[in-house]
Motif scaffolding. Structure first.
Motif: not given
Lengths: 275, 292
Positions: B10-13, B125-129, B138-141
């Motif tokens: 998430t930090g990368l995104a 979706s913001q739910r992580p893979f 997540s797909p959004y990331d």
């Protein structure tokens, strides 16, 4: 060699106006008259050198042609029409110049430096690159195309500046002390390039301290002193002109006042500068 | 370990958004030698437009396109009709005008749309893979990373491979010489502002669904972190903005995860301080300053 090219050029352009025509040019800075009624022409295919002691007004002529100083009187015509005052106008009229202090983009590569003048005329990237590579090849800079210009030694930097002026295929080329700071080999090469360029029909006006180079490359020499044209002619004519000897070459003439010979001695040919 | 992987990804995104925002600052700095202190407010105006377009049309992509267009237009308008009138001989008048512009834009948005947060839905979706039971992007990331990569790639091609890009670079580093060679320098400055604000608008648009929602101040914290990232990278280095943006994003994510969200800004400022002490011009700054 230069004589031949000037003869063909002048016969060719006998009925058309000269590429550059400066007539009655007068420039003043405050109370100081930098140029007083200066007139000369440069025809297509002709190389004209402006020489004179320091402060004679050579650079002012150059700047006036480039539209960088306001002229008080007189006219500058390029290709028969009044010289454009804007940079883009000058470029459109086929006028190209090298800049004092070279003005290279230090962080850009040699190729990119040479490409910059082409970006404003709207040629396609591929055509521009071909044209730039060709000029770099002519000046022996092909191997340095990808090198940042700021890392090059001075003679190569001067050649990049020359390439940048040539890449737009100018019809009038203005060179500001092209031989300054160069060694003998580089000066020979530069003279060769200038001959090739003028041989192609381009009019060349150069401001130069290096007398040997001027006498070698110029078809005609215009000698300025204190803002006046004191002589104009072929290198040989100018060399023999007593007024030039007195004012520029620093040879004291027995009948003249010592003030002039002293001041001209300080402005003697720039061998120190070109060494 | 699971936590570390999650925080890193998430930090990368977040870092990709930061890098875009920092890149936007770098583009203006290169074009105009000015830090755009009005960037957060200028970026959020196009996001409001995108929000309106998306609610009216139902298309996220139409909203995204309108944000880019409005961002570019806003950049041109602000440069041509505001900043060009400001004295350029020292940076202070420009900074004061920029701060004034922030107040006008943010107050104007609050008057027009209200000061409240508006929830914004992400297009994915913001739910992580989950990979082997570990939550990662997540797909959004992933979408954010792809968009950021595409934009940076396009800007790199524009600056390094096109005639306009060459003019932009020449004008940025030696405006007077460029002018003498026929480059229309004022036009290049305007173009720099257009590219910059369009990029900033895109970054703000990508950020909004991951935060509290859309409000006039939604990009303020992003600006602070992106400014830190741009300075860490070296204000005139696009590569520096990219690398420092990702580093700051990951750092903030790790500190938030292992310590607290309140500590993250301190960590960023600590990194900024260290970099400025060791390399005052930033990590990737060009060796020499620009010439006349």
């Amino acid at each position: 060699m230069p004589t031949t090219s000037s003869e063909t050029a002048s016969s060719k352009t006998a009925d058309s106006p000269p590429r550059l025509e400066v007539s009655g040019l007068t420039v003043t800075f405050g109370g100081l008259t930098a140029l007083d009624d200066v007139s000369f022409t440069v025809a297509d295919g002709e190389t004209v050198a402006l020489i004179g002691p320091n402060g004679a007004g050579k650079t002012t002529v150059f700047n006036a042609v480039c539209g960088l100083v306001r002229t008080r009187r007189g006219e500058i015509r390029v290709g028969g029409v009044p010289a454009p005052s804007s940079t883009t106008g000058l470029l459109g009229a086929g006028v190209s110049r090298t800049l004092q202090g070279l003005g290279l983009f230090e962080h850009l590569t040699v190729l990119e430096n040479v490409l910059v003048p082409l970006t404003s005329v709207g040629t396609s990237t591929g055509t521009s690159t071909d044209a730039a590579q060709e000029v770099l090849g002519t000046l022996g800079l092909s191997d340095l195309a990808a090198v940042p210009a700021g890392t090059l030694p001075y003679p190569e930097r001067k050649r990049v500046a020359l390439a940048r002026a040539l890449v737009t295929r100018p019809r009038l080329l203005l060179l500001d002390e092209p031989a300054g700071g160069l060694g003998a080999t580089d000066i020979d090469q530069l003279a060769q390039t200038v001959r090739t360029v003028s041989g192609g029909g381009c009019a060349v006006l150069l401001v130069e301290h290096h007398v040997d180079f001027v006498m070698d490359v110029a078809d005609r020499v215009v000698v300025l002193d204190f803002g006046h044209v004191i002589a104009c002619g072929t290198p040989d004519e100018v060399r023999r002109d007593p007024a030039v000897e007195e004012a520029y070459l620093g040879v004291p003439v027995s009948t003249s006042g010592s003030g002039i010979s002293t001041s001209s001695a300080t402005g003697a040919p720039g061998r120190e500068e070109s060494a | 370990m699971e936590r570390l992987v999650f925080l890193l990804s998430t930090g990368l995104a977040r870092g990709a958004v930061l890098a875009l925002f920092a890149l936007s600052l770098v583009i203006v700095y290169r074009a105009a030698r000015a830090v755009n202190f009005a960037q957060a407010a200028m970026a959020i105006v196009p996001v409001y437009v995108a929000f309106a377009v998306t609610s009216a049309s139902g298309s996220y992509w139409l909203g995204l396109a309108s944000a880019l267009v409005v961002g570019a237009l806003l950049g041109a308008v602000v440069e041509r009709w505001l900043l060009r009138l400001v004295p350029q001989d020292n940076p202070l008048p420009g900074i004061i005008v920029a701060i004034g512009l922030v107040m006008v834009l943010q107050a104007g948005l609050a008057i027009a749309f209200g000061p409240d947060h508006r929830p914004v839905h992400a297009p994915f979706s913001q739910r992580p893979f989950e990979i082997a039971g570990v939550g990662v992007l997540s797909p959004y990331d992933l979408f954010v990373l792809v968009v950021a990569a595409v934009v940076m790639g396009s800007l790199a091609i524009l600056f390094n491979r096109t005639s306009v890009g060459l003019q932009l670079r020449a004008a940025a580093f030696a405006p007077e010489t460029s002018r003498l060679l026929g480059v229309r320098v004022p036009r290049m400055v305007t173009l720099g502002w257009m590219l910059s604000i369009a990029t900033a608008a895109l970054a703000a648009l990508l950020l909004v669904p991951t935060g509290l929602g859309l409000d006039p101040h939604a990009a303020d914290v992003l600006f602070v972190n992106a400014f830190a990232a741009a300075v860490i990278g070296g204000l005139d280095s696009p590569v520096g903005a990219l690398v420092a943006g990702l580093v700051v994003g990951v750092l903030a994510s790790l500190v938030t995860g292992y310590a607290s969200a309140a500590t993250a800004p301190l960590a960023v400022l600590a990194l900024l301080t260290v970099v400025l002490l060791v390399r005052p011009h930033g990590l990737f700054a060009a060796r020499e300053a620009r010439t006349a």
